[in-house]
Design a protein around this motif. Sequence first.
Motif, mmCIF file in Angstrom:
data_model
loop_
_atom_site.group_PDB
_atom_site.id
_atom_site.type_symbol
_atom_site.label_atom_id
_atom_site.label_comp_id
_atom_site.label_asym_id
_atom_site.label_seq_id
_atom_site.Cartn_x
_atom_site.Cartn_y
_atom_site.Cartn_z
ATOM 1 N N LEU A 1 4.878 1.527 -6.216
ATOM 2 C CA LEU A 1 5.734 2.510 -6.968
ATOM 3 C C LEU A 1 7.208 1.919 -6.968
ATOM 4 C CD1 LEU A 1 4.794 5.780 -4.861
ATOM 5 C CD2 LEU A 1 4.428 5.263 -7.400
ATOM 6 N N PHE A 2 7.565 1.113 -5.986
ATOM 7 C CA PHE A 2 8.832 0.274 -6.042
ATOM 8 C C PHE A 2 8.741 -0.493 -7.331
ATOM 9 C CE2 PHE A 2 11.207 -3.240 -4.885
ATOM 10 C CZ PHE A 2 12.767 -2.736 -4.985
ATOM 11 N N THR A 3 7.715 -1.364 -7.340
ATOM 12 C CA THR A 3 7.766 -2.383 -8.546
ATOM 13 C C THR A 3 7.694 -1.465 -10.025
ATOM 14 O OG1 THR A 3 6.406 -3.881 -7.142
ATOM 15 C CG2 THR A 3 6.107 -4.307 -9.529
ATOM 16 N N LEU A 4 6.968 -0.521 -10.258
ATOM 17 C CA LEU A 4 7.051 0.124 -11.245
ATOM 18 C C LEU A 4 8.602 0.742 -11.493
ATOM 19 C CD1 LEU A 4 3.796 1.931 -11.174
ATOM 20 C CD2 LEU A 4 4.255 0.385 -12.618
ATOM 21 N N SER A 5 9.136 1.327 -10.393
ATOM 22 C CA SER A 5 10.677 1.895 -10.641
ATOM 23 C C SER A 5 11.534 0.625 -11.275
ATOM 24 C CB SER A 5 10.862 2.348 -9.316
ATOM 25 O OG SER A 5 10.024 3.434 -9.035
ATOM 26 N N LEU A 6 11.357 -0.560 -10.511
ATOM 27 C CA LEU A 6 12.049 -1.517 -10.989
ATOM 28 C C LEU A 6 11.859 -2.073 -12.361
ATOM 29 C CD1 LEU A 6 14.072 -3.603 -9.912
ATOM 30 C CD2 LEU A 6 12.435 -5.023 -8.990
ATOM 31 N N GLY B 1 10.723 -0.311 -14.758
ATOM 32 C CA GLY B 1 11.436 0.858 -15.410
ATOM 33 C C GLY B 1 12.776 0.892 -15.530
ATOM 34 N N ALA B 2 13.565 0.493 -14.655
ATOM 35 C CA ALA B 2 15.011 0.306 -14.844
ATOM 36 C C ALA B 2 15.382 -0.887 -15.460
ATOM 37 C CB ALA B 2 15.440 0.040 -13.132
ATOM 38 N N VAL B 3 14.685 -2.117 -15.339
ATOM 39 C CA VAL B 3 14.723 -3.003 -16.352
ATOM 40 C C VAL B 3 14.643 -2.862 -17.851
ATOM 41 C CG1 VAL B 3 13.859 -5.367 -17.117
ATOM 42 C CG2 VAL B 3 14.313 -4.785 -14.551
ATOM 43 N N TRP B 4 13.552 -1.869 -18.106
ATOM 44 C CA TRP B 4 13.201 -1.640 -19.413
ATOM 45 C C TRP B 4 14.319 -0.760 -19.776
ATOM 46 C CZ3 TRP B 4 10.574 -2.758 -23.340
ATOM 47 C CH2 TRP B 4 10.630 -1.974 -24.442
ATOM 48 N N ASN B 5 14.786 0.248 -19.055
ATOM 49 C CA ASN B 5 15.855 1.098 -19.591
ATOM 50 C C ASN B 5 17.207 0.438 -20.139
ATOM 51 O OD1 ASN B 5 17.143 3.465 -20.016
ATOM 52 N ND2 ASN B 5 18.068 3.531 -18.027
ATOM 53 N N SER B 6 17.406 -0.690 -19.203
ATOM 54 C CA SER B 6 18.671 -1.502 -19.143
ATOM 55 C C SER B 6 18.441 -2.260 -20.605
ATOM 56 C CB SER B 6 18.748 -2.281 -17.996
ATOM 57 O OG SER B 6 19.273 -1.973 -16.805
ATOM 58 N N VAL B 7 17.330 -2.800 -20.850
ATOM 59 C CA VAL B 7 17.142 -3.637 -22.182
ATOM 60 C C VAL B 7 17.326 -2.421 -23.233
ATOM 61 C CG1 VAL B 7 15.511 -4.623 -23.545
ATOM 62 C CG2 VAL B 7 15.704 -5.216 -21.184
ATOM 63 N N GLN B 8 16.743 -1.386 -23.149
ATOM 64 C CA GLN B 8 16.770 -0.256 -24.170
ATOM 65 C C GLN B 8 18.273 0.146 -24.528
ATOM 66 O OE1 GLN B 8 14.509 0.757 -26.552
ATOM 67 N NE2 GLN B 8 13.403 -0.870 -25.312
ATOM 68 N N VAL B 9 19.251 0.389 -23.497
ATOM 69 C CA VAL B 9 20.716 0.648 -23.706
ATOM 70 C C VAL B 9 21.380 -0.643 -24.251
ATOM 71 C CG1 VAL B 9 22.532 1.124 -22.317
ATOM 72 C CG2 VAL B 9 20.409 2.187 -21.734
ATOM 73 N N GLY B 10 21.116 -1.668 -23.803
ATOM 74 C CA GLY B 10 21.853 -2.759 -24.279
ATOM 75 C C GLY B 10 21.391 -3.017 -25.822
ATOM 76 N N MET B 11 20.054 -2.773 -26.167
ATOM 77 C CA MET B 11 19.722 -2.834 -27.828
ATOM 78 C C MET B 11 20.691 -1.697 -28.385
ATOM 79 S SD MET B 11 15.815 -3.834 -27.389
ATOM 80 C CE MET B 11 15.376 -3.225 -28.975
ATOM 81 N N PHE B 12 20.524 -0.547 -28.066
ATOM 82 C CA PHE B 12 21.146 0.548 -28.496
ATOM 83 C C PHE B 12 22.754 0.342 -28.661
ATOM 84 C CE2 PHE B 12 17.316 3.203 -27.622
ATOM 85 C CZ PHE B 12 16.884 3.432 -29.012
ATOM 86 N N ALA B 13 23.367 -0.045 -27.873
ATOM 87 C CA ALA B 13 24.794 -0.568 -27.658
ATOM 88 C C ALA B 13 24.986 -1.400 -28.732
ATOM 89 C CB ALA B 13 25.260 -0.895 -26.312
#
Length: 117
Positions: A18-23, A25-37
Amino acid sequence: MADNEKRSNTALVVLLALFTLSLAGAVWNSVQVGMFATRDKEFRGLSAQQALISQSVVGSADQAVAGSQEAFQQLANARDQFDNSINLMGNGDPQTLMPAATGEVLSELTVLQSQWS
């Protein structure tokens, strides 16, 4: 005692998964936010460029009315730059990987294109 260790190990493995999946997900979210920015920054840059071009058109048009031949070339250049920025917004920019406009931006861009034509 062995049964308790087995349950403890199973719980640890589940928590680690669960920790690995959460991590991830957080990395994926950061990448997406960076792309949108990045995309938003490019769109804002093109919008600012269009504002500057429209201001230069006003000045060049005044000079063209006064008879300046150079002003006509400036108007042609401004038209080409404005067309290019509209096309980049509508079709995306493969050089910078900026995607084409979507949603509300696309509808506003469509209105702009119809008024510009």
